[in-house]
Design a protein around this motif. Sequence first.
Motif, PDB file in Angstrom:
ATOM      1  N   ALA A 189     -12.977  -0.294   2.194  1.00  0.00           N
ATOM      2  CA  ALA A 189     -12.182  -1.451   1.762  1.00  0.00           C
ATOM      3  C   ALA A 189     -10.954  -1.003   0.970  1.00  0.00           C
ATOM      4  O   ALA A 189      -9.843  -1.503   1.189  1.00  0.00           O
ATOM      5  CB  ALA A 189     -13.044  -2.392   0.924  1.00  0.00           C
ATOM      6  N   TRP A 190     -11.155  -0.040   0.050  1.00  0.00           N
ATOM      7  CA  TRP A 190     -10.022   0.449  -0.731  1.00  0.00           C
ATOM      8  C   TRP A 190      -9.005   1.179   0.155  1.00  0.00           C
ATOM      9  O   TRP A 190      -7.788   1.016  -0.026  1.00  0.00           O
ATOM     10  CB  TRP A 190     -10.507   1.372  -1.846  1.00  0.00           C
ATOM     11  N   VAL A 191      -9.498   1.964   1.100  1.00  0.00           N
ATOM     12  CA  VAL A 191      -8.590   2.658   2.026  1.00  0.00           C
ATOM     13  C   VAL A 191      -7.805   1.642   2.841  1.00  0.00           C
ATOM     14  O   VAL A 191      -6.595   1.792   3.066  1.00  0.00           O
ATOM     15  CB  VAL A 191      -9.379   3.604   2.958  1.00  0.00           C
ATOM     16  N   SER A 192      -8.477   0.597   3.282  1.00  0.00           N
ATOM     17  CA  SER A 192      -7.819  -0.454   4.057  1.00  0.00           C
ATOM     18  C   SER A 192      -6.713  -1.124   3.247  1.00  0.00           C
ATOM     19  O   SER A 192      -5.609  -1.359   3.749  1.00  0.00           O
ATOM     20  CB  SER A 192      -8.849  -1.496   4.507  1.00  0.00           C
ATOM     21  N   ILE A 193      -7.003  -1.415   1.994  1.00  0.00           N
ATOM     22  CA  ILE A 193      -6.021  -2.079   1.130  1.00  0.00           C
ATOM     23  C   ILE A 193      -4.808  -1.197   0.879  1.00  0.00           C
ATOM     24  O   ILE A 193      -3.658  -1.627   1.067  1.00  0.00           O
ATOM     25  CB  ILE A 193      -6.675  -2.479  -0.203  1.00  0.00           C
ATOM     26  N   PHE A 194      -5.046   0.042   0.470  1.00  0.00           N
ATOM     27  CA  PHE A 194      -3.922   0.911   0.103  1.00  0.00           C
ATOM     28  C   PHE A 194      -3.111   1.351   1.319  1.00  0.00           C
ATOM     29  O   PHE A 194      -1.881   1.458   1.242  1.00  0.00           O
ATOM     30  CB  PHE A 194      -4.427   2.127  -0.673  1.00  0.00           C
ATOM     31  N   SER A 195      -3.770   1.594   2.439  1.00  0.00           N
ATOM     32  CA  SER A 195      -3.013   1.969   3.635  1.00  0.00           C
ATOM     33  C   SER A 195      -2.219   0.779   4.164  1.00  0.00           C
ATOM     34  O   SER A 195      -1.098   0.936   4.668  1.00  0.00           O
ATOM     35  CB  SER A 195      -3.952   2.514   4.724  1.00  0.00           C
ATOM     36  N   GLY A 196      -2.770  -0.435   4.016  1.00  0.00           N
ATOM     37  CA  GLY A 196      -2.026  -1.631   4.409  1.00  0.00           C
ATOM     38  C   GLY A 196      -0.798  -1.845   3.539  1.00  0.00           C
ATOM     39  O   GLY A 196       0.291  -2.176   4.035  1.00  0.00           O
ATOM     40  N   LEU A 197      -0.967  -1.640   2.240  1.00  0.00           N
ATOM     41  CA  LEU A 197       0.182  -1.770   1.323  1.00  0.00           C
ATOM     42  C   LEU A 197       1.235  -0.707   1.621  1.00  0.00           C
ATOM     43  O   LEU A 197       2.444  -0.985   1.579  1.00  0.00           O
ATOM     44  CB  LEU A 197      -0.292  -1.651  -0.125  1.00  0.00           C
ATOM     45  N   LEU A 198       0.783   0.515   1.930  1.00  0.00           N
ATOM     46  CA  LEU A 198       1.724   1.581   2.262  1.00  0.00           C
ATOM     47  C   LEU A 198       2.483   1.249   3.541  1.00  0.00           C
ATOM     48  O   LEU A 198       3.693   1.513   3.633  1.00  0.00           O
ATOM     49  CB  LEU A 198       0.976   2.908   2.424  1.00  0.00           C
ATOM     50  N   ALA A 199       1.805   0.663   4.500  1.00  0.00           N
ATOM     51  CA  ALA A 199       2.468   0.254   5.736  1.00  0.00           C
ATOM     52  C   ALA A 199       3.585  -0.743   5.447  1.00  0.00           C
ATOM     53  O   ALA A 199       4.683  -0.659   6.005  1.00  0.00           O
ATOM     54  CB  ALA A 199       1.451  -0.341   6.706  1.00  0.00           C
ATOM     55  N   LEU A 200       3.316  -1.691   4.550  1.00  0.00           N
ATOM     56  CA  LEU A 200       4.339  -2.679   4.180  1.00  0.00           C
ATOM     57  C   LEU A 200       5.521  -2.012   3.486  1.00  0.00           C
ATOM     58  O   LEU A 200       6.683  -2.369   3.728  1.00  0.00           O
ATOM     59  CB  LEU A 200       3.725  -3.747   3.275  1.00  0.00           C
ATOM     60  N   VAL A 201       5.233  -1.042   2.615  1.00  0.00           N
ATOM     61  CA  VAL A 201       6.302  -0.314   1.922  1.00  0.00           C
ATOM     62  C   VAL A 201       7.170   0.439   2.931  1.00  0.00           C
ATOM     63  O   VAL A 201       8.409   0.422   2.843  1.00  0.00           O
ATOM     64  CB  VAL A 201       5.712   0.667   0.894  1.00  0.00           C
ATOM     65  N   LEU A 202       6.547   1.083   3.895  1.00  0.00           N
ATOM     66  CA  LEU A 202       7.297   1.823   4.916  1.00  0.00           C
ATOM     67  C   LEU A 202       8.137   0.876   5.766  1.00  0.00           C
ATOM     68  O   LEU A 202       9.270   1.205   6.144  1.00  0.00           O
ATOM     69  CB  LEU A 202       6.335   2.617   5.803  1.00  0.00           C
TER      70      LEU A 202
END
Length: 219
Positions: free
Chosen positions: A8-21
């Motif tokens: 769940a944490w990996v999903s959240i942080f990788s999703g946020l990183l995708a938005l930043v990119l």
Amino acid sequence: MKLSVVSAWVSIFSGLLALVLLVTLHFVSSEFDPSFRMISEYALGNHAAILSGFFFTWALSTFVLLFAVGSQVKGIGGKIGLVFLFLGAIGMTMGGLYDIRHPLHGAAFGLGVPALPIAAVLITLSLVRQKGWDKHKKLLLWTAHLTWVSLIFMALTMFLFISSYMQAGGVMDSTPRVHIELPDGVIAVVGWFNRLLVISYIVWVIKTAWISLKVKGKK
């Protein structure tokens, strides 16, 4: 720590990183007009690596959600939703591997884009029937339904773009180009709805992963 919690944490942080990119691409590749250029077209610029990173982090966020909520998804409909979630992640991964100039990029779009809304609705309908998840029913359903609504709007605005472009005397050319000038009278908003689609997909994943942590924390 349980696999579901880590996922769940990996999903959240990788999703946020995708938005930043994704946001970063709009600044470093400002030559692409976001009103009508698709996100995939950033591969034609000088920062294709950022686009690939966006697709891969988006795919990772979607894929690990399987492990975050998979055990809580019940029923045939929910299980089918998990299959479509996996297919969506495959399509996103293909989007990072094969850019807009590659023949398989169209297959990536055809696989990933329609699969995620199906997954979002089926998985959400299953989860909101579970104890703990039911308290977040309205928000989860809202974010799930936004995925297919944004897909419909993108399809409609794509139709408006193509039809108005042809009526304005434009000649359809599928050759990828960095610089494109539109004739007057073209209804060019499809690019914004393309971005709305992607954001709605990622928001559903992040929100679902976040609520899974809250539900687990109350057990």
